[in-house]
Design a protein around this motif. Sequence first.
Motif, PDB file in Angstrom:
ATOM      1  N   MET A  55       1.057  -1.095  -0.118  1.00 25.93           N
ATOM      2  CA  MET A  55       0.038   0.040  -0.085  1.00 25.93           C
ATOM      3  C   MET A  55       0.847   1.265   0.002  1.00 25.93           C
ATOM      4  SD  MET A  55      -3.131  -0.844   2.397  1.00 25.93           S
ATOM      5  CE  MET A  55      -3.930  -2.266   2.496  1.00 25.93           C
ATOM      6  N   ASN A  56       1.760   1.161  -0.879  1.00 25.97           N
ATOM      7  CA  ASN A  56       2.674   2.419  -0.993  1.00 25.97           C
ATOM      8  C   ASN A  56       2.237   3.623  -1.933  1.00 25.97           C
ATOM      9  OD1 ASN A  56       4.657   1.555   1.033  1.00 25.97           O
ATOM     10  ND2 ASN A  56       5.187   0.151  -0.789  1.00 25.97           N
ATOM     11  N   GLN A  57       1.021   3.218  -2.749  1.00 32.24           N
ATOM     12  CA  GLN A  57       0.660   4.066  -3.715  1.00 32.24           C
ATOM     13  C   GLN A  57       1.549   4.143  -4.890  1.00 32.24           C
ATOM     14  OE1 GLN A  57      -1.020   7.511  -1.599  1.00 32.24           O
ATOM     15  NE2 GLN A  57      -2.322   6.514  -0.605  1.00 32.24           N
ATOM     16  N   PHE A  58       2.243   3.118  -5.117  1.00 31.43           N
ATOM     17  CA  PHE A  58       3.154   3.051  -6.306  1.00 31.43           C
ATOM     18  C   PHE A  58       2.307   2.935  -7.498  1.00 31.43           C
ATOM     19  CE2 PHE A  58       6.509   0.745  -3.846  1.00 31.43           C
ATOM     20  CZ  PHE A  58       7.025   1.873  -3.088  1.00 31.43           C
ATOM     21  N   THR A  59       2.656   3.667  -8.420  1.00 40.22           N
ATOM     22  CA  THR A  59       1.986   3.351  -9.826  1.00 40.22           C
ATOM     23  C   THR A  59       3.030   3.514 -10.933  1.00 40.22           C
ATOM     24  OG1 THR A  59       1.936   5.955 -10.018  1.00 40.22           O
ATOM     25  CG2 THR A  59      -0.039   5.257  -8.971  1.00 40.22           C
ATOM     26  N   GLY A  60       2.620   3.057 -12.155  1.00 36.13           N
ATOM     27  CA  GLY A  60       3.662   2.891 -13.279  1.00 36.13           C
ATOM     28  C   GLY A  60       3.798   1.314 -13.524  1.00 36.13           C
ATOM     29  N   ARG A  61       4.942   1.364 -14.180  1.00 33.14           N
ATOM     30  CA  ARG A  61       5.411  -0.086 -14.463  1.00 33.14           C
ATOM     31  C   ARG A  61       6.494  -0.554 -13.403  1.00 33.14           C
ATOM     32  NH1 ARG A  61       4.743  -1.608 -19.637  1.00 33.14           N
ATOM     33  NH2 ARG A  61       4.017  -0.093 -20.937  1.00 33.14           N
ATOM     34  N   ILE A  62       6.680  -1.820 -13.401  1.00 29.31           N
ATOM     35  CA  ILE A  62       7.738  -2.337 -12.154  1.00 29.31           C
ATOM     36  C   ILE A  62       8.952  -2.109 -12.900  1.00 29.31           C
ATOM     37  CG2 ILE A  62       8.580  -4.426 -11.135  1.00 29.31           C
ATOM     38  CD1 ILE A  62       5.564  -5.532 -11.587  1.00 29.31           C
ATOM     39  N   PRO A  63       9.881  -1.474 -12.144  1.00 32.69           N
ATOM     40  CA  PRO A  63      11.381  -1.140 -12.677  1.00 32.69           C
ATOM     41  C   PRO A  63      12.170  -2.458 -12.765  1.00 32.69           C
ATOM     42  CG  PRO A  63      10.966  -0.283 -10.460  1.00 32.69           C
ATOM     43  CD  PRO A  63       9.584  -0.789 -10.924  1.00 32.69           C
ATOM     44  N   PRO A  64      12.481  -2.620 -13.982  1.00 33.49           N
ATOM     45  CA  PRO A  64      13.599  -3.885 -14.118  1.00 33.49           C
ATOM     46  C   PRO A  64      14.802  -3.892 -13.310  1.00 33.49           C
ATOM     47  CG  PRO A  64      13.554  -2.570 -16.049  1.00 33.49           C
ATOM     48  CD  PRO A  64      12.710  -1.826 -15.118  1.00 33.49           C
TER      49      PRO A  64
END
Length: 51
Positions: free
Chosen positions: A1-10
Amino acid sequence: MNQFTGRIPPELGLLTNLSWLDLSANQLSGQIPVSRGSDPGLDKLVATKHL
């Protein structure tokens, strides 16, 4: 629940000593990054017990 958005960084694949990675309850999109050649991916996280 960190409110990360976007793609998973490789680059997370470079964290070879990572033992626990929980990305649930965020708003991530796209494919799970897989390594290609010298580019990192989550398949490099062989020491990870929880993904």
